[in-house]
Enzyme design. Structure first.
Site, mmCIF file in Angstrom:
data_model
loop_
_atom_site.group_PDB
_atom_site.id
_atom_site.type_symbol
_atom_site.label_atom_id
_atom_site.label_comp_id
_atom_site.label_asym_id
_atom_site.label_seq_id
_atom_site.Cartn_x
_atom_site.Cartn_y
_atom_site.Cartn_z
ATOM 1 N N LYS A 189 1.921 -51.472 -19.362
ATOM 2 C CA LYS A 189 2.907 -50.385 -19.506
ATOM 3 C C LYS A 189 4.035 -50.974 -20.323
ATOM 4 O O LYS A 189 4.730 -51.896 -19.893
ATOM 5 C CB LYS A 189 3.402 -49.940 -18.128
ATOM 6 C CG LYS A 189 3.854 -48.486 -18.059
ATOM 7 C CD LYS A 189 5.121 -48.178 -18.803
ATOM 8 C CE LYS A 189 6.358 -48.620 -18.049
ATOM 9 N NZ LYS A 189 7.565 -48.514 -18.925
ATOM 10 N N CYS A 298 16.323 -63.606 -20.371
ATOM 11 C CA CYS A 298 16.467 -63.933 -18.958
ATOM 12 C C CYS A 298 16.871 -65.394 -18.771
ATOM 13 O O CYS A 298 17.438 -65.744 -17.755
ATOM 14 C CB CYS A 298 15.182 -63.615 -18.203
ATOM 15 S SG CYS A 298 13.717 -64.176 -19.040
HETATM 16 P P1 NAI Z 1 13.751 -52.703 -15.986
HETATM 17 O O1 NAI Z 1 13.402 -53.830 -15.089
HETATM 18 O O2 NAI Z 1 14.129 -51.432 -15.343
HETATM 19 O O3 NAI Z 1 12.521 -52.409 -16.976
HETATM 20 C C1 NAI Z 1 11.462 -53.331 -17.231
HETATM 21 C C2 NAI Z 1 10.139 -52.598 -17.229
HETATM 22 O O4 NAI Z 1 9.897 -52.041 -15.945
HETATM 23 C C3 NAI Z 1 10.082 -51.417 -18.207
HETATM 24 O O5 NAI Z 1 8.783 -51.360 -18.762
HETATM 25 C C4 NAI Z 1 10.310 -50.226 -17.289
HETATM 26 O O6 NAI Z 1 9.785 -49.019 -17.780
HETATM 27 C C5 NAI Z 1 9.563 -50.663 -16.054
HETATM 28 N N1 NAI Z 1 9.955 -49.965 -14.833
HETATM 29 C C6 NAI Z 1 11.158 -49.430 -14.522
HETATM 30 N N2 NAI Z 1 11.117 -48.849 -13.297
HETATM 31 C C7 NAI Z 1 9.859 -49.024 -12.816
HETATM 32 C C8 NAI Z 1 9.199 -48.649 -11.605
HETATM 33 N N3 NAI Z 1 9.814 -47.978 -10.642
HETATM 34 N N4 NAI Z 1 7.903 -49.012 -11.445
HETATM 35 C C9 NAI Z 1 7.249 -49.707 -12.407
HETATM 36 N N5 NAI Z 1 7.825 -50.060 -13.574
HETATM 37 C C10 NAI Z 1 9.119 -49.732 -13.784
HETATM 38 O O7 NAI Z 1 14.897 -53.236 -16.973
HETATM 39 P P2 NAI Z 1 15.866 -52.405 -17.944
HETATM 40 O O8 NAI Z 1 16.279 -51.146 -17.248
HETATM 41 O O9 NAI Z 1 15.216 -52.310 -19.271
HETATM 42 O O10 NAI Z 1 17.111 -53.398 -18.101
HETATM 43 C C11 NAI Z 1 18.115 -53.503 -17.090
HETATM 44 C C12 NAI Z 1 18.514 -54.957 -16.896
HETATM 45 O O11 NAI Z 1 17.400 -55.708 -16.474
HETATM 46 C C13 NAI Z 1 18.993 -55.694 -18.141
HETATM 47 O O12 NAI Z 1 20.337 -55.491 -18.392
HETATM 48 C C14 NAI Z 1 18.717 -57.125 -17.767
HETATM 49 O O13 NAI Z 1 19.762 -57.641 -16.972
HETATM 50 C C15 NAI Z 1 17.462 -57.044 -16.940
HETATM 51 N N6 NAI Z 1 16.260 -57.365 -17.722
HETATM 52 C C16 NAI Z 1 15.663 -58.581 -17.554
HETATM 53 C C17 NAI Z 1 14.572 -58.931 -18.321
HETATM 54 C C18 NAI Z 1 13.913 -60.263 -18.189
HETATM 55 O O14 NAI Z 1 13.339 -60.744 -19.145
HETATM 56 N N7 NAI Z 1 13.905 -60.880 -17.033
HETATM 57 C C19 NAI Z 1 14.047 -58.028 -19.341
HETATM 58 C C20 NAI Z 1 14.693 -56.746 -19.404
HETATM 59 C C21 NAI Z 1 15.767 -56.449 -18.621
#
Ligand code: NAI
Ligand code: MG
Length: 498
Positions: A189, A298
């Site tokens: 996804k 991250c």
């Molecule tokens: P997110 O964690 O919400 O999104 C990441 C993935 O999870 C996306 O593909 C999203 O569609 C999916 N997702 C969201 N809700 C879900 C659910 N209920 N069930 C299954 N999949 C789901 O992150 P977002 O909203 O893009 O960014 C918010 C914050 O997260 C950023 O500001 C940052 O601090 C952190 N982040 C950390 C990352 C890392 O590499 N560890 C990468 C992206 C964001």
């Protein structure tokens, strides 16, 4: 829909051609609902394409295709699977320029410093994991002289991979290549901010792999990610993203009692000692803080602890270095720093800059300069910020910002700086900069993080286990261990010969 596999160096044309499709069961597929959402160029705000708004019906179709294909895939000799995964790497290597340009357009990451590099690492991950097929070994166990006892590694079945937008190619490759070599089928996804380049990668991989083995859906978390995790035929979830969503995914997986790998956030410390090689430490801070990726990492070294003797000189030199970096059009070869991914993230970063400004004792240093090209007037550009005079207890030093904002914190006592470095809910990466071997070794033992480096700040590397402790996550990726421990089950077999 037909779209040929000749590398297409016009990312605008490619984005349009890829629009509106998932890819599963060996072919592009329209979304079942017919609903789509726009994909924007964050450097201009212009719409460059659209992606299907995936929902449960799409999930059901993709998982069914994956389940049907997985059995035959698992029956191939392990080295045979590995050869096909390595072949994906070879074919993807021909598309580095194409994929680099498209990911730059879609995410706003500069082509020269980030996007082309990421496309190269994508191909390399497949090449690395492709060589590991013959490592799917079991053991023989000296259990009883009359009983031949052994373990074998078996695939878990259909794996769901949920990826974010910051380094979608690298993160997809780490999950996909490991899962595939181990004999699993995969449904990805993609992140709603960056659905197109990974879709093209999937098409390219499918020119090598049997239909249904590798599939991708685009869509939003609650509507597409959640039903994928909950699907009864999905037997493992590998997730990278926020702590908040990681917890939701973990809970949903717990309902089904399936294993998960979670790569979540960080607030990684970088400790610079008074005896450090200053030039190397400064270069390490630039790479570590991922200024060329607007800090959207991250592992970003966002808490830089600098010994008081060199603090002022370090801050001045760091500012000068970031000042010299060019912000601009991500597709321009001169550009070092592109844009933030989305309006939502832009607002979040701005709110943290305001918070830093309001922090007692803090000094804000705005670096580099905003692009002046009128075409970029609506671009999501943020000048990198260095905050000095803050403490490790301030919110700006505790919460993950995921933007080009770092704190430089002065220290005097070594035990205290290690304590501060560890005083964080996160534990992903850490670095220590010193010429003294004993100090370095002492720090590597005491730092609470999954990825600790001395006098350098390398990014994720094929072959090196990568992952965090504390709220930074569970499990490891990018290595042989990640494939064996996280994408296979161990079966024990006892043959009574008496
Ligand atoms: P997110 O964690 O919400 O999104 C990441 C993935 O999870 C996306 O593909 C999203 O569609 C999916 N997702 C969201 N809700 C879900 C659910 N209920 N069930 C299954 N999949 C789901 O992150 P977002 O909203 O893009 O960014 C918010 C914050 O997260 C950023 O500001 C940052 O601090 C952190 N982040 C950390 C990352 C890392 O590499 N560890 C990468 C992206 C964001
Ligand atoms: Mg989210």
């Amino acid at each position: 829909m037909t779209l040929d596999l000749t590398p297409n160096l016009d990312p605008f044309a490619l984005a349009r051609a890829l629009s509106g499709q998932h890819f599963y069961d060996g072919a592009f597929q329209a979304g079942k609902s017919g609903k789509t959402f726009p994909v924007n160029n964050p450097a201009t705000g212009a719409e460059i394409g659209a992606a299907p708004f995936g929902d449960e019906a799409d999930v059901n179709a993709a998982v069914a295709a994956a389940k049907a294909a997985q059995k035959g895939w698992a029956k191939l000799p392990a080295r045979g699977r590995g050869k096909l995964v390595a072949e994906c790497g070879r074919v993807l290597a021909n598309h580095v320029e194409e994929l680099g340009r498209l990911i730059a357009l879609e995410t706003g990451k500069a082509l020269r410093t980030e996007s082309r590099v990421e496309a190269g690492v994508l191909a390399d991950m497949f090449t690395f994991f492709g060589g590991l097929g013959s490592e799917l070994k079991g053991e023989t166990v000296p259990f009883h002289p009359d009983m031949m006892t052994m373990t074998v590694r078996e695939p878990v079945g259909v794996v769901a991979a949920i990826i974010p937008w910051n380094v979608p190619l690298l993160l997809m490759a780490m999950k996909a290549a490991a899962a595939l070599v181990a004999g699993n089928a995969v449904v990805v996804k993609s992140a709603e901010e960056s659905p197109l380049t990974v879709l093209r990668v999937t098409q390219i991989m499918n020119s090598v792999l049997p239909a249904g083995v590798f599939n991708i859906l685009s869509g939003f978390g609650p509507e597409c990610g959640a039903p994928l995790v909950a699907h009864p035929d999905v037997k493992k979830v590998s997730f990278t993203g926020s702590v908040e969503t990681g917890r939701i995914v973990y809970k949903a997986a717990a309902e089904k009692l399936i294993p998960v790998t979670l790569e979540l956030g960080g607030k990684s410390p970088m400790i610079v000692c008074a005896d450090a090689d200053l030039d190397k430490a400064l270069a390490g801070a630039i790479v570590g803080m991922r200024f060329t990726r607007q800090g959207q990492s991250c592992t970003a070294a966002s808490r830089i602890f600098v010994h008081e003797d060199i603090h002022d000189a370090f801050v001045a030199a760091l500012k000068a270095k970031v000042d010299a970096m060019v912000m601009g059009d991500p597709l321009d070869e001169k550009t070092d720093i592109g844009t933030i991914i989305s309006g939502g993230q832009f607002d979040r970063v701005q709110s943290y800059i305001a918070l830093g400004r309001d922090t007692a004792g803090a000094t804000e240093l705005a670096c580099s300069s905003m692009p002046t090209d009128p075409k970029l007037a609506k671009g999501l550009f943020v000048q990198p910020r260095i905050f000095t005079g803050v403490t490790n207890n301030d919110r700006i030093a505790r919460e993950e910002i995921f933007g080009p904002v770092c704190c430089v914190i002065k220290w005097t006592d070594f035990d205290s700086v290690i304590e501060q470095a560890n005083d964080s809910e996160y534990g992903l990466a850490a670095t220590i900069w010193t010429r003294d071997l004993k100090t370095a070794m002492d720090a590597t033992r005491r730092l609470e993080a999954g990825f600790v480096q001395v006098n350098q700040n390398l990014v994720v590397q094929p072959n090196l286990s990568y992952g965090g402790v504390k709220t930074s996550g569970l499990g490891r990726e990018a290595s042989l261990e990640s494939m064996l421990e996280h994408f296979t089950h161990k079966k024990t077999i006892i043959i009574n010969m008496a």
